[in-house]
Design a protein around this motif. Structure first.
Motif, PDB file in Angstrom:
ATOM      1  N   VAL A 105      -6.623   7.626  -2.394  1.00  0.00           N
ATOM      2  CA  VAL A 105      -5.556   8.081  -1.447  1.00  0.00           C
ATOM      3  C   VAL A 105      -5.965   8.195   0.009  1.00  0.00           C
ATOM      4  CG1 VAL A 105      -3.915  10.083  -0.853  1.00  0.00           C
ATOM      5  CG2 VAL A 105      -4.235   9.347  -3.202  1.00  0.00           C
ATOM      6  N   PRO A 106      -7.069   8.596   0.304  1.00  0.00           N
ATOM      7  CA  PRO A 106      -7.354   8.403   1.904  1.00  0.00           C
ATOM      8  C   PRO A 106      -7.514   6.987   2.356  1.00  0.00           C
ATOM      9  CG  PRO A 106      -9.013   9.843   0.455  1.00  0.00           C
ATOM     10  CD  PRO A 106      -8.037   9.219  -0.342  1.00  0.00           C
ATOM     11  N   LEU A 107      -8.086   6.176   1.335  1.00  0.00           N
ATOM     12  CA  LEU A 107      -8.352   4.772   1.554  1.00  0.00           C
ATOM     13  C   LEU A 107      -6.890   4.190   1.864  1.00  0.00           C
ATOM     14  CD1 LEU A 107     -10.984   2.848   1.762  1.00  0.00           C
ATOM     15  CD2 LEU A 107     -10.260   2.155  -0.644  1.00  0.00           C
ATOM     16  N   LEU A 108      -6.074   4.396   1.091  1.00  0.00           N
ATOM     17  CA  LEU A 108      -4.618   3.649   1.282  1.00  0.00           C
ATOM     18  C   LEU A 108      -3.932   4.379   2.535  1.00  0.00           C
ATOM     19  CD1 LEU A 108      -3.086   4.158  -2.239  1.00  0.00           C
ATOM     20  CD2 LEU A 108      -3.525   1.994  -0.993  1.00  0.00           C
ATOM     21  N   LYS A 109      -3.986   5.645   2.955  1.00  0.00           N
ATOM     22  CA  LYS A 109      -3.665   6.305   4.172  1.00  0.00           C
ATOM     23  C   LYS A 109      -4.378   5.616   5.398  1.00  0.00           C
ATOM     24  CE  LYS A 109      -2.020  10.869   2.413  1.00  0.00           C
ATOM     25  NZ  LYS A 109      -2.366  12.197   2.278  1.00  0.00           N
ATOM     26  N   ASN A 110      -5.600   5.454   5.315  1.00  0.00           N
ATOM     27  CA  ASN A 110      -6.265   4.899   6.217  1.00  0.00           C
ATOM     28  C   ASN A 110      -5.726   3.352   6.514  1.00  0.00           C
ATOM     29  OD1 ASN A 110      -8.485   4.536   8.157  1.00  0.00           O
ATOM     30  ND2 ASN A 110      -9.471   3.382   6.738  1.00  0.00           N
ATOM     31  N   ALA A 111      -5.529   2.772   5.429  1.00  0.00           N
ATOM     32  CA  ALA A 111      -5.137   1.332   5.532  1.00  0.00           C
ATOM     33  C   ALA A 111      -3.919   1.184   6.147  1.00  0.00           C
ATOM     34  CB  ALA A 111      -4.963   0.646   4.197  1.00  0.00           C
ATOM     35  N   LEU A 112      -2.926   2.318   6.016  1.00  0.00           N
ATOM     36  CA  LEU A 112      -1.721   2.138   6.499  1.00  0.00           C
ATOM     37  C   LEU A 112      -1.764   2.527   8.001  1.00  0.00           C
ATOM     38  CD1 LEU A 112       0.467   3.842   3.474  1.00  0.00           C
ATOM     39  CD2 LEU A 112       0.717   1.626   4.311  1.00  0.00           C
ATOM     40  N   ASN A 113      -2.641   3.549   8.377  1.00  0.00           N
ATOM     41  CA  ASN A 113      -2.622   3.868   9.590  1.00  0.00           C
ATOM     42  C   ASN A 113      -3.258   2.785  10.517  1.00  0.00           C
ATOM     43  OD1 ASN A 113      -1.824   6.327   9.330  1.00  0.00           O
ATOM     44  ND2 ASN A 113      -3.519   7.286   9.057  1.00  0.00           N
ATOM     45  N   GLY A 114      -4.410   1.914   9.821  1.00  0.00           N
ATOM     46  CA  GLY A 114      -4.985   0.992  10.513  1.00  0.00           C
ATOM     47  C   GLY A 114      -4.109  -0.299  10.633  1.00  0.00           C
ATOM     48  N   MET A 115      -3.133  -0.252   9.866  1.00  0.00           N
ATOM     49  CA  MET A 115      -2.142  -1.652   9.980  1.00  0.00           C
ATOM     50  C   MET A 115      -0.964  -1.214  10.864  1.00  0.00           C
ATOM     51  SD  MET A 115      -2.575  -3.576   6.506  1.00  0.00           S
ATOM     52  CE  MET A 115      -2.446  -2.262   5.481  1.00  0.00           C
ATOM     53  N   ASN A 116      -0.512  -0.071  10.988  1.00  0.00           N
ATOM     54  CA  ASN A 116       0.725   0.318  11.590  1.00  0.00           C
ATOM     55  C   ASN A 116       0.682  -0.305  13.156  1.00  0.00           C
ATOM     56  OD1 ASN A 116       2.116   1.894   9.982  1.00  0.00           O
ATOM     57  ND2 ASN A 116       1.529   3.639  10.727  1.00  0.00           N
TER      58      ASN A 116
ATOM     59  N   CYS B 154       0.862  -1.258   0.037  1.00  0.00           N
ATOM     60  CA  CYS B 154       0.112  -0.094   0.031  1.00  0.00           C
ATOM     61  C   CYS B 154       0.859   1.157  -0.021  1.00  0.00           C
ATOM     62  CB  CYS B 154      -1.007   0.149   1.135  1.00  0.00           C
ATOM     63  SG  CYS B 154      -2.457  -1.067   1.172  1.00  0.00           S
ATOM     64  N   ARG B 155       2.040   1.318   0.669  1.00  0.00           N
ATOM     65  CA  ARG B 155       2.905   2.255   0.754  1.00  0.00           C
ATOM     66  C   ARG B 155       3.418   2.686  -0.409  1.00  0.00           C
ATOM     67  NH1 ARG B 155       6.144   0.916   5.410  1.00  0.00           N
ATOM     68  NH2 ARG B 155       7.595  -0.038   3.837  1.00  0.00           N
ATOM     69  N   ALA B 156       3.830   1.614  -1.127  1.00  0.00           N
ATOM     70  CA  ALA B 156       4.495   1.695  -2.719  1.00  0.00           C
ATOM     71  C   ALA B 156       3.544   2.364  -3.386  1.00  0.00           C
ATOM     72  CB  ALA B 156       5.167   0.487  -3.136  1.00  0.00           C
ATOM     73  N   MET B 157       2.155   1.731  -3.425  1.00  0.00           N
ATOM     74  CA  MET B 157       1.250   2.320  -4.326  1.00  0.00           C
ATOM     75  C   MET B 157       0.923   3.758  -3.863  1.00  0.00           C
ATOM     76  SD  MET B 157      -2.723   0.654  -4.952  1.00  0.00           S
ATOM     77  CE  MET B 157      -2.125  -1.022  -4.548  1.00  0.00           C
ATOM     78  N   LEU B 158       0.836   4.067  -2.819  1.00  0.00           N
ATOM     79  CA  LEU B 158       0.477   5.511  -2.180  1.00  0.00           C
ATOM     80  C   LEU B 158       1.732   6.450  -2.748  1.00  0.00           C
ATOM     81  CD1 LEU B 158      -1.376   7.542  -0.474  1.00  0.00           C
ATOM     82  CD2 LEU B 158       0.104   6.908   1.262  1.00  0.00           C
ATOM     83  N   LYS B 159       2.981   5.987  -2.660  1.00  0.00           N
ATOM     84  CA  LYS B 159       4.060   6.865  -3.240  1.00  0.00           C
ATOM     85  C   LYS B 159       4.031   7.128  -4.491  1.00  0.00           C
ATOM     86  CE  LYS B 159       7.755   5.198   0.029  1.00  0.00           C
ATOM     87  NZ  LYS B 159       8.778   4.263  -0.087  1.00  0.00           N
ATOM     88  N   GLU B 160       3.607   6.173  -5.289  1.00  0.00           N
ATOM     89  CA  GLU B 160       3.413   6.536  -6.781  1.00  0.00           C
ATOM     90  C   GLU B 160       2.167   7.325  -7.192  1.00  0.00           C
ATOM     91  OE1 GLU B 160       4.271   2.947  -9.348  1.00  0.00           O
ATOM     92  OE2 GLU B 160       2.606   3.881 -10.660  1.00  0.00           O
ATOM     93  N   ILE B 161       1.207   7.163  -6.439  1.00  0.00           N
ATOM     94  CA  ILE B 161       0.010   8.157  -6.645  1.00  0.00           C
ATOM     95  C   ILE B 161       0.204   9.404  -6.147  1.00  0.00           C
ATOM     96  CG2 ILE B 161      -2.493   8.369  -6.094  1.00  0.00           C
ATOM     97  CD1 ILE B 161      -2.873   5.395  -5.653  1.00  0.00           C
ATOM     98  N   THR B 162       0.769   9.717  -5.291  1.00  0.00           N
ATOM     99  CA  THR B 162       1.259  11.066  -4.775  1.00  0.00           C
ATOM    100  C   THR B 162       2.676  11.755  -5.202  1.00  0.00           C
ATOM    101  OG1 THR B 162       2.069  10.055  -2.727  1.00  0.00           O
ATOM    102  CG2 THR B 162      -0.158  10.673  -2.595  1.00  0.00           C
ATOM    103  N   LEU B 163       2.956  10.815  -6.007  1.00  0.00           N
ATOM    104  CA  LEU B 163       4.238  11.281  -6.745  1.00  0.00           C
ATOM    105  C   LEU B 163       5.326  11.574  -6.067  1.00  0.00           C
ATOM    106  CD1 LEU B 163       2.548  13.852  -9.296  1.00  0.00           C
ATOM    107  CD2 LEU B 163       2.971  11.502  -9.936  1.00  0.00           C
ATOM    108  N   GLU B 164       5.460  10.816  -4.802  1.00  0.00           N
ATOM    109  CA  GLU B 164       6.406  11.036  -3.983  1.00  0.00           C
ATOM    110  C   GLU B 164       7.674  10.039  -4.786  1.00  0.00           C
ATOM    111  OE1 GLU B 164       5.601   9.494  -0.143  1.00  0.00           O
ATOM    112  OE2 GLU B 164       7.642   9.246   0.411  1.00  0.00           O
TER     113      GLU B 164
END
Lengths: 105, 420
Positions: free
Chosen positions: B398-409, B367-377
């Protein structure tokens, strides 16, 4: 090798006094030879190499001095060795350097 | 001090310094320059030079010169094999004036005479010529004595060893580089073979064209996001490319069935991980876990997978990666009986199944890799290329990925498994 080392030189008319110091005995002594060549190219007719601060001269030092002699003879300039201690004079005589230079004081 | 004694001290001092200089791992050019100074200064020789022999060009290339001037050739060509042999056999300094019968000495006669060069000393190490030393007249004008020649031989042997050492190092470096290139070529060939194999596997299944290649790429993304080194990332990609190799033995009618397959067909299909393992096991892969990834990519953390119903820690890590990549591709591509699911649903599925089917830290990395690509990081466009631009840019991803990342941290696989 000390890369900050600078060759001490005094010039007066067509004479340049170059101080050999102990750097003569290392590869960095090539700077002394380069400085002598520079002085010759600039018109010096007499190069005085001062050995006042040179205790001994090793093979590298001899080779560098031969380079100075070669450069001077090619340009018709004279080389004088000054303040040379007795052991070093003997070495220069043995190796034939004194055939090409004048020894002073 | 008697002259002879002083001479001995001076020359032996030079010899000792030369030995020290050659044995040091200093700059090669400086070593050669210093050696030449020591040799000339030891005997009061007005000028000279050291040249290295190149067996490729049959040339003597000047490495250091003293008093030879700008007009002296930088490279001296040895005319023929006889001359090379003559120099190689030389155990004593050669009198240049007496060697003029040889073409080499005739060709360079002018240059040698102009600089009053008297001796040419071949540098021979283990019956191989590695170079020569040229020496001019002595400052005292005397001819070279036998004592001088002995000193010259001793000192030039040191210089020869220094050059031979350098040649050896250069040869070792060249061979190491050649080996590295050969290894890279082999790896490239291996990768190309693996990709060709993956394409062959995918050809069997007309509905999931490109599946193995995509699983390889998703596995690569996950491994890279985990911070694995290049070789490990490549290993993960290969494991992904080959995970379905066992399907080659499953009947095409089962694989290409346009309908849901029955229990018997499912049993036949489900044999593909073990068959894949058996196919891959005898092959010597540069990456150890490739067969295991094939065997266990349908295992689940909760023990409800196949073929061995392994649980979390018993499942090889590489198989967990390929499992996630495989499932993600299955969810995001059209199948004969099912359209691909929208990105938000897929992300929710990954999050839900983290700890059940998938290793949570792998879902996080993915999810982090996907988020980095979508947000152009990152400038990489791996997901875009695999899924299409529109698919990833759907609203709310994007919020869904962020939420998923927060939820799994901070969630370990064990705690999630225990909640199930």
């Amino acid at each position: 090798m000390n890369t900050n080392y600078k060759v001490s030189v005094e010039t007066s008319g067509e004479t340049a006094i170059v101080y050999a110091s102990d750097y003569l005995n290392k590869l960095s002594g090539e700077r002394i030879e380069r400085e002598c060549r520079r002085q010759i190219d600039a018109g010096c007719r007499t190069i005085v190499v001062n050995f006042g601060e040179t205790e001994i001269v090793n093979s590298i030092g001899v080779s560098i001095l031969l380079g100075v002699i070669d450069a001077a003879s090619g340009a018709g300039a004279r080389v004088v060795f000054s303040d040379v201690n007795e052991d070093t004079i003997e070495l220069f005589e043995m190796l034939g350097l004194t055939n090409h230079v004048a020894i002073q004081g | 001090m008697p002259e002879n004694q002083q001479k001995l001290i001076h020359t032996f001092g030079a010899l000792a310094e030369l030995g020290h200089e050659v044995s040091q791992k200093n700059n090669f050019q400086e070593m050669i320059r210093t050696s030449l100074h020591l040799l000339l200064g030891a005997l009061g020789i007005m000028r000279g030079g050291v040249a290295r022999y190149s067996r490729f060009g049959h040339e003597l290339n000047m490495l250091a010169v003293r008093g030879l001037g700008d007009e002296f050739p930088l490279s001296l060509t040895i005319c023929n094999e006889d001359e090379r042999q003559f120099l190689t056999n030389g155990t004593v300094p050669i009198e240049i004036a007496q060697a003029k019968v040889l073409p080499f000495f005739q060709i360079y006669d002018r240059s040698f005479a102009a600089k009053k060069l008297e001796l040419l000393v071949p540098l021979v190490i283990r019956d191989e010529i590695v170079g020569v030393v040229l020496l001019g007249e002595k400052a005292n004008g005397e001819p070279y004595s036998s004592y001088d020649r002995d000193i010259i031989c001793a000192m030039t042997r040191h210089i020869g060893v220094g050059i031979a050492q350098r040649n050896l190092m250069a040869e070792l470096e060249r061979r190491a580089e050649e080996n590295r290139r050969l290894y890279d070529d082999l790896r490239m060939t291996y990768k190309d073979t693996v990709k060709a194999f993956a394409t062959a596997i995918d050809c069997k299944d007309k509905y999931t064209e490109g599946h193995s290649v995509r699983v390889g790429k998703y596995s690569e993304i996950i491994a890279a996001e985990l911070g694995w080194d290049d070789e490990q990332v490549e290993g993960a990609a290969v494991a992904g490319y080959l995970h379905d190799v066992g399907k080659l033995t499953v009947e095409s009618s089962i694989i290409n069935s346009p309908h849901r397959i029955n229990a018997k067909e499912t049993a036949a299909l489900n044999k593909h991980p073990v068959i894949g393992y058996e196919i891959l096991l005898p092959i010597h892969h540069p990456y150890a876990d490739v067969p295991l990834a094939a065997k266990y990519h349908h295992e689940r953390l909760d023990g409800r997978g196949y073929p061995d119903e392994l649980c979390d820690r018993d499942i090889p890590y590489i198989a967990k990666i390929v499992c996630l990549a495989d499932s993600f591709d299955a969810m995001t591509t059209d199948r004969p009986y099912k359209r691909r699911r929208p990105a938000n649903e897929v992300i929710e599925d990954l999050q839900y199944n983290a700890g059940r089917q998938f290793a949570p830290e792998l879902v996080t990395a993915f999810c982090r890799a996907m988020l980095k690509e979508i947000t152009l990081e990152t400038k990489q466009k791996k997901f875009r290329r695999l899924l299409g631009r529109e698919y990833l840019e759907a609203d709310g991803i994007v919020p869904l990925l962020k939420n998923a990342l927060n939820g799994m941290n901070g969630t370990s696989s064990l705690t999630l498994v225990s909640l199930d």
